[in-house]
Write an enzyme that holds these catalytic residues in place. Structure first.
Site, PDB file in Angstrom:
ATOM      1  N   ARG B 312       0.864  -1.175   0.000  1.00 50.47           N
ATOM      2  CA  ARG B 312       0.000   0.000   0.000  1.00 50.47           C
ATOM      3  C   ARG B 312       0.903   1.228   0.000  1.00 50.47           C
ATOM      4  O   ARG B 312       1.575   1.502   0.988  1.00 50.47           O
ATOM      5  CB  ARG B 312      -0.905  -0.009   1.233  1.00 50.47           C
ATOM      6  CG  ARG B 312      -1.453   1.356   1.574  1.00 50.47           C
ATOM      7  CD  ARG B 312      -2.585   1.360   2.561  1.00 50.47           C
ATOM      8  NE  ARG B 312      -2.324   0.740   3.846  1.00 50.47           N
ATOM      9  CZ  ARG B 312      -1.693   1.329   4.866  1.00 50.47           C
ATOM     10  NH1 ARG B 312      -1.201   2.542   4.741  1.00 50.47           N
ATOM     11  NH2 ARG B 312      -1.553   0.696   6.013  1.00 50.47           N
ATOM     12  N   HIS B 316      -3.587   4.132   4.871  1.00 50.29           N
ATOM     13  CA  HIS B 316      -4.691   3.162   4.972  1.00 50.29           C
ATOM     14  C   HIS B 316      -5.980   3.821   4.510  1.00 50.29           C
ATOM     15  O   HIS B 316      -6.698   3.304   3.660  1.00 50.29           O
ATOM     16  CB  HIS B 316      -4.820   2.665   6.408  1.00 50.29           C
ATOM     17  CG  HIS B 316      -6.131   2.013   6.709  1.00 50.29           C
ATOM     18  ND1 HIS B 316      -6.490   0.800   6.179  1.00 50.29           N
ATOM     19  CD2 HIS B 316      -7.185   2.414   7.474  1.00 50.29           C
ATOM     20  CE1 HIS B 316      -7.710   0.476   6.607  1.00 50.29           C
ATOM     21  NE2 HIS B 316      -8.147   1.442   7.384  1.00 50.29           N
ATOM     22  N   TYR B 325       4.526   5.785  11.044  1.00 52.27           N
ATOM     23  CA  TYR B 325       4.798   4.389  11.384  1.00 52.27           C
ATOM     24  C   TYR B 325       5.670   3.638  10.377  1.00 52.27           C
ATOM     25  O   TYR B 325       6.007   2.490  10.605  1.00 52.27           O
ATOM     26  CB  TYR B 325       3.493   3.625  11.640  1.00 52.27           C
ATOM     27  CG  TYR B 325       2.452   3.655  10.525  1.00 52.27           C
ATOM     28  CD1 TYR B 325       2.545   2.802   9.443  1.00 52.27           C
ATOM     29  CD2 TYR B 325       1.370   4.542  10.582  1.00 52.27           C
ATOM     30  CE1 TYR B 325       1.600   2.808   8.435  1.00 52.27           C
ATOM     31  CE2 TYR B 325       0.414   4.566   9.579  1.00 52.27           C
ATOM     32  CZ  TYR B 325       0.523   3.697   8.502  1.00 52.27           C
ATOM     33  OH  TYR B 325      -0.428   3.708   7.509  1.00 52.27           O
TER      34      TYR B 325
END
Lengths: 330, 423
Positions: B312, B316, B325
């Site tokens: 990805r 998200h 992160y």
């Protein structure tokens, strides 16, 4: 002659059989529903007669039962799921609340959800933990579901047939400690609508509103009260969501006194809802506060003391007396 | 027919390596309880940072077509025109994705779920499906929706907040988006069970009308109980369902090593059906593996698990911030494996596709983006009566009462705009 004397268990079995005969898209699924006939034998003999493709013995997982039933319903079947005991439904609760209840709304009516989830509920059978709960309020609070509870063999038969025929998902509560109670069932009679409360004993002094296993308790209480000259009207709600409270309002306007009886813990429950709406609609007819007799707001107790938890005849009559005491003060 | 791909288990950690399940004593400084050490991560997962030895790949990241004796036959019929079609699919769905992201930033959409980087996985899988097949998506499957003939505008209501999905799933073979993680795996399994009960399984010829189901979920979903139950159910009922896991390496901020200690495709072996890992950034390999899997399911050989190894490249959803992160280096590494670029290079180098094709596609892409923007900015807001519609087939009087009262309440305002019920 289409009238027979049946137990609730046999009436449910007959309803399943008749529905399966009438519509090949009706299938039964759950743990042990096939060879064993279900832990309460409600599905007894069905797999033998309809085959294992219409009576599916499933793996042991409630989310799997409900989740696959949803897929089967999307693809042309009308699944009737059996949950073995009330306290075991929660692994399937996510699928019920997140998918089953919302599919029609999400799809703007394109995807009906003709799924029935049968749940034996309530206590009084001396069982271990998780086998005697009354979780119906948790389902009644979920928009998109229809929640019903039968209380006698005639209703068990007609209501299950109606639930299976419904294009809405129906959570069908069965009073497990009444499974072996007998009653007259007219298999061909035109039943009252599935979603309708019924006056099961007319009376004039006070109104007792109840459902499921407590209906018999309240009818027994009415018989006992009659000996004292108190004429109780007993109303079986039958449908817990949507509630049909018109017969209740009519009754309360005549009697002015009402007691609501349920085994479930009282807080934030079906009984709370009945009380709230009675005071909203019948405020000027009430001659006493609306009283409730319910299970306590505790987890279900060990079975040796469950008789103290379940509303019994004495607690119902005590509440009636407390309600009628306001009449004497007036 | 190719044999089932081999199922290799990861090497056992060395004896002197702390077991992953060993919880460090309180106060021990070396590791956080339950966290695999670097060596285990490398052994179990990052050994597959290129997908691992079992990865099926037909196009290298440099766009070179490489042979694969197991799966070449499944794309033997793919022409240059077909390849150009898959390229067009990917470019257009990426353009939709980027435009929708921009619309979200401008306040026109409440949220957007980007697919950036996962175009090949979705187009390869989606183009492997036959008209009679059924897809059960999660909420990121804009590319699969495209392949099922759903116009991108039809997705917009979900993210603008005007509906929960407007298409008819049974007409187009694409279920509504499912937002609760993993629920759809059981629903898809039930649909596939129904295919078998209807007798629509078993014929896999060229004109087969047999049905297979493909269900889409992510690496995070594999930790959900519903996915486990779906694997059990599909196996014991031999359901014709292909589990298509897009392992995009991240479940919001939780990395793959927070979900599993073994490569995901290897889990299938424990349920008794084949699992395979495909390069999810390789549209041709994804197409080949998906065609094989759907044929297997359609024939009646039961379920399969495909792990599409991908990444990805965006957040998200538009609500999270991946810079909190993950490392920038990781993103840069994966950019080199971009699914669209590798097919573009292949088309130019091996098939001599000229700039006219790409120029025309650029124009088509611009027009699609403009159409999407125009559609979104002019979408009507439903009236408040919509709240009450289609909750039930058999409508309870209480719902009708609430609707009528609310609509009348709106109508009671003197200001016509405020009284907008039914507008």
């Amino acid at each position: 002659m289409s009238t027979q004397t049946l137990t609730i268990a046999k009436a449910l079995n007959t309803a399943l059989r008749t529905s399966m005969e009438a519509d090949p898209s009706v299938i039964v699924m759950g743990e042990d529903v096939g060879k064993l006939g279900g832990v309460f034998r409600i599905t007894d003999g069905l797999q033998k007669d309809f085959g294992e493709h219409r009576v599916l013995d499933t793996p042991l997982a409630e989310s799997g039962i409900i989740g696959t039933a949803i897929g089967l319903a999307l693809h042309g079947f009308r699944p009737v799921c059996e949950i073995q005991f009330d306290g075991f439904v929660f692994p399937g609760y996510d699928q019920i609340v997140s998918q089953l209840a919302k599919m029609r709304y999400r799809s703007q009516g394109k995807l009906p959800m003709p799924v029935v989830v049968r749940i034996p509920f309530g206590g009084g059978i001396g069982a271990v933990e998780h086998h005697s709960e009354s979780p119906e309020s948790l389902f009644a609070h979920v928009a998109g579901l229809k929640v019903v509870a039968c209380a006698n063999p005639a209703d068990a038969h007609s209501m299950l047939r109606q639930a299976i025929a419904s294009d809405d998902p129906v959570i069908f509560f069965e009073p497990k400690r009444r499974y072996w109670e007998k009653g007259e069932v007219d298999l061909e009679a035109t039943p009252p609508p599935l979603h309708s409360a019924q006056v099961v004993r007319p009376g004039t002094t006070a109104t007792v509103v109840t459902y499921g296993p407590s209906v018999k308790t309240c009818l027994d209480a009415a018989t006992a009260a009659a000996a004292d000259g108190i004429d109780l009207e007993v109303i079986d709600l039958r449908t817990l969501s949507p509630l049909d409270l018109r017969p209740v309002f009519d009754s309360v306007r005549r009697t002015g006194h009402v007691v609501v009886v349920s085994e479930a813990p009282g807080e934030s429950s079906v009984s709370s809802e009945v009380v709230a709406r009675v005071q909203q609609e019948c405020f000027y007819s009430l001659e006493a506060p609306v009283l409730r007799v319910t299970g306590f707001d505790t987890p279900y107790p060990p079975s040796k003391i469950e008789e103290d938890f379940i509303p019994d005849l004495d607690r119902v009559l005590d509440a009636v007396d407390r309600s009628l005491a306001h009449r004497d003060r007036g | 027919m190719p044999e089932d791909p081999p199922l290799d288990l990861p090497s056992t950690p060395a004896a002197d390596t702390p077991a992953a399940s060993t919880f460090a004593p309180m106060g021990a400084p070396q590791t956080i309880a339950g966290t695999p050490d670097a060596e285990q991560v490398i052994a179990g997962l990052r050994a597959t940072s290129e997908g691992g030895a079992d990865l099926v790949q037909l196009l290298t990241p440099e766009g070179v077509r490489v042979p694969d004796e197991r799966f070449d036959s499944y794309v033997a019929d793919v022409t240059v025109e077909d390849l150009k079609g898959y390229y067009r699919d990917m470019v257009l769905v990426r353009r939709v994705d980027r435009e929708a992201s921009a619309l979200q930033r401008q306040g026109q959409l409440g949220i957007w779920v980007p697919l950036l980087g996962q175009e090949a996985a979705q187009i390869g899988a989606g183009r492997a499906m036959a008209p009679q097949d059924m897809a059960f998506p999660s909420y990121r499957e804009h590319g699969v929706a495209w392949c099922r003939g759903i116009d991108p505008t039809e997705l917009m209501g979900i993210f603008r907040g005007t509906d929960h999905g407007s298409w008819d799933p049974r007409e187009v073979g694409f279920h509504l988006y499912t937002i609760v993680i993993g629920n759809q795996c059981l629903n898809a399994t039930g649909w596939a069970m129904a295919s078998r009960l209807h007798g629509k399984v078993g014929d896999a010829g060229p004109n087969s009308t047999s049905e297979a189901t493909m269900v889409f979920f992510g690496d995070g979903a594999t930790s959900q109980g519903d996915v486990h139950e779906a694997f059990v159910w599909s196996a014991v009922y031999d359901s014709p369902v292909v589990f298509f896991c897009q392992n995009n390496q991240w479940a919001i901020s939780e990395p793959l090593e927070r979900q599993t200690r073994v490569p995901l495709y290897q889990r299938a072996q424990g349920y008794g059906f084949p699992g395979i890992r495909v390069d999810g950034n390789d549209v041709l390999a994804t197409l080949a593996v998906s065609r094989w899997a759907m044929e297997q399911a359609r024939t009646g050989n039961g379920p399969l698990l495909i792990e599409a190894f991908t990444y990805r490249m965006d957040a998200h959803t538009s609500s999270d911030d991946p810079t909190r992160y993950r490392l920038a280096d990781e993103l840069e590494t994966w950019k080199l494996k971009d699914p669209i670029e590798r097919l573009r290079v292949n088309l130019v180098r091996e098939h001599e596709v000229g700039h006219e094709f790409f120029d025309a596609l650029q124009e088509e892409s611009d027009a699609l983006a403009a159409r999407l923007r125009e559609f979104v900015t002019s979408m009507p807001t439903p009236g408040p009566e919509r709240i009450f519609s289609e909750v039930y087939d058999d409508v309870p009087p209480e719902i009708t009462r609430q609707r009528d009262e609310h609509v009348a309440f709106h109508a009671s305002f003197a200001d016509a705009e405020t009284a907008g019920a039914g507008a």
